[in-house]
Motif scaffolding. Structure first.
Motif, PDB file in Angstrom:
ATOM      1  N   MET A   1       0.843  -1.200   0.000  1.00 47.54           N
ATOM      2  CA  MET A   1       0.000   0.000   0.000  1.00 47.54           C
ATOM      3  C   MET A   1       0.874   1.245   0.000  1.00 47.54           C
ATOM      4  O   MET A   1       0.648   2.186   0.742  1.00 47.54           O
ATOM      5  N   ASN A   2       1.941   1.252  -0.818  1.00 50.09           N
ATOM      6  CA  ASN A   2       2.862   2.386  -0.764  1.00 50.09           C
ATOM      7  C   ASN A   2       2.375   3.577  -1.555  1.00 50.09           C
ATOM      8  O   ASN A   2       2.817   4.690  -1.341  1.00 50.09           O
ATOM      9  N   HIS A  18      -8.150   0.235   6.335  1.00 52.98           N
ATOM     10  CA  HIS A  18      -7.198  -0.500   7.166  1.00 52.98           C
ATOM     11  C   HIS A  18      -6.956   0.172   8.518  1.00 52.98           C
ATOM     12  O   HIS A  18      -6.381  -0.455   9.407  1.00 52.98           O
ATOM     13  N   GLY A  66       0.531  -4.428   9.350  1.00 50.35           N
ATOM     14  CA  GLY A  66       1.366  -3.535   8.553  1.00 50.35           C
ATOM     15  C   GLY A  66       1.311  -2.085   8.971  1.00 50.35           C
ATOM     16  O   GLY A  66       0.906  -1.215   8.209  1.00 50.35           O
ATOM     17  N   ASP A  69       3.254   0.097   6.671  1.00 50.29           N
ATOM     18  CA  ASP A  69       2.612   0.333   5.382  1.00 50.29           C
ATOM     19  C   ASP A  69       1.566   1.424   5.465  1.00 50.29           C
ATOM     20  O   ASP A  69       1.458   2.268   4.567  1.00 50.29           O
ATOM     21  N   GLU A  72       3.208   4.821   5.791  1.00 52.65           N
ATOM     22  CA  GLU A  72       3.800   5.220   4.519  1.00 52.65           C
ATOM     23  C   GLU A  72       2.734   5.752   3.567  1.00 52.65           C
ATOM     24  O   GLU A  72       2.908   6.795   2.931  1.00 52.65           O
ATOM     25  N   ALA A  73       1.614   5.040   3.482  1.00 48.98           N
ATOM     26  CA  ALA A  73       0.531   5.480   2.613  1.00 48.98           C
ATOM     27  C   ALA A  73      -0.039   6.815   3.079  1.00 48.98           C
ATOM     28  O   ALA A  73      -0.378   7.682   2.265  1.00 48.98           O
ATOM     29  N   ARG A 102      11.281   7.090   1.756  1.00 49.70           N
ATOM     30  CA  ARG A 102      10.531   6.260   0.821  1.00 49.70           C
ATOM     31  C   ARG A 102       9.190   6.901   0.477  1.00 49.70           C
ATOM     32  O   ARG A 102       8.758   6.884  -0.680  1.00 49.70           O
ATOM     33  N   ARG A 132      15.337  -1.012  -0.348  1.00 53.97           N
ATOM     34  CA  ARG A 132      13.957  -0.495  -0.363  1.00 53.97           C
ATOM     35  C   ARG A 132      13.915   0.930  -0.920  1.00 53.97           C
ATOM     36  O   ARG A 132      12.972   1.310  -1.612  1.00 53.97           O
TER      37      ARG A 132
END
Length: 223
Positions: A1-2, A18, A66, A69, A72-73, A102, A132
């Motif tokens: 889910m980036n 989520h 996550g 994740d 990050e999203a 990232r 990564r």
């Protein structure tokens, strides 16, 4: 889910599905502040504080995993809403953790007004010893803006460090007819063969995309 190159609306729907309720409420506030360019005490844009604190506030809901994740999203969505310029992104990237870097890289294709201004960030990520970061750097933004020499070297680094070429956006389009890339790949394959090391399967795939012939197989060892 980036979220690298994803539709921001689809990413937002996936992310909110989520998140724990408190985290979803925090995200709504963060995105509102980013769109409104609200300023925090001390003159720092509120969205920058939200970007930095996403790891503390974004938690997955029950049954979802996550935490990294979702944070990050969330950071990608905050950057999309804030639409920062290249200097602001450079500040976030330079001062940020690996996770924050990232997120900056993943957000680049969602910021169409940047032009090539963020290319130095991509090149910095490709110099890092972090696979990564390498994978994140080679998304749609790099496919459009990274100069040919840097892009070819990035492919070789992927082969050397084991980053799957599936992470490279628009690989087929950029590799097609690239005679210099074909030469570099053929030379690398010959070096690996001469050293008795296996040639990565992705190398053959990339070489085929250039339209060049595959390197000859090493001679069979005598019994």
């Amino acid at each position: 889910m980036n979220g690298g190159g994803a539709d921001p609306r689809a990413l937002h729907r996936a992310l909110t599905g989520h998140l724990a309720p408190a985290s979803a409420a925090w995200l709504a506030t963060a995105l509102h502040d980013a769109e409104a360019t609200t300023t925090s005490p001390g003159g720092i844009p509120a969205w920058e504080r939200h970007f930095a604190s996403a790891g503390r506030h974004c938690r997955p809901g029950a049954g979802h995993a996550g935490a990294g994740d979702v944070a990050e999203a969330a950071r990608v969505l905050i950057l999309h809403a804030a639409r920062p310029d290249a200097p602001a992104l450079t500040r976030l990237y330079t001062r940020g953790s690996a996770a924050e870097r990232r997120a900056v890289l993943f957000a680049l294709p969602l910021l169409p007004d940047l032009g090539p201004g963020a290319v130095p960030l991509v090149q910095d990520a490709l110099r890092a010893n972090d696979t990564r970061l390498t994978a994140a750097a080679l998304g749609p933004y790099a496919a459009t803006h990274l100069p040919p020499d840097s892009w070819r070297q990035a492919l070789l680094k992927c082969l050397f460090t084991g980053v799957p070429l599936a992470a490279v956006a628009s690989l087929a389009e950029r590799a097609a007819g690239d005679a210099e890339l074909a030469r570099m790949l053929t030379d690398y394959a010959a070096e690996r063969t001469a050293a008795g090391r296996p040639v990565p399967g992705d190398l053959h795939h990339a070489l085929a995309l250039t339209g060049a012939a595959a390197p000859p197989a090493p001679p069979a060892k005598e019994p």
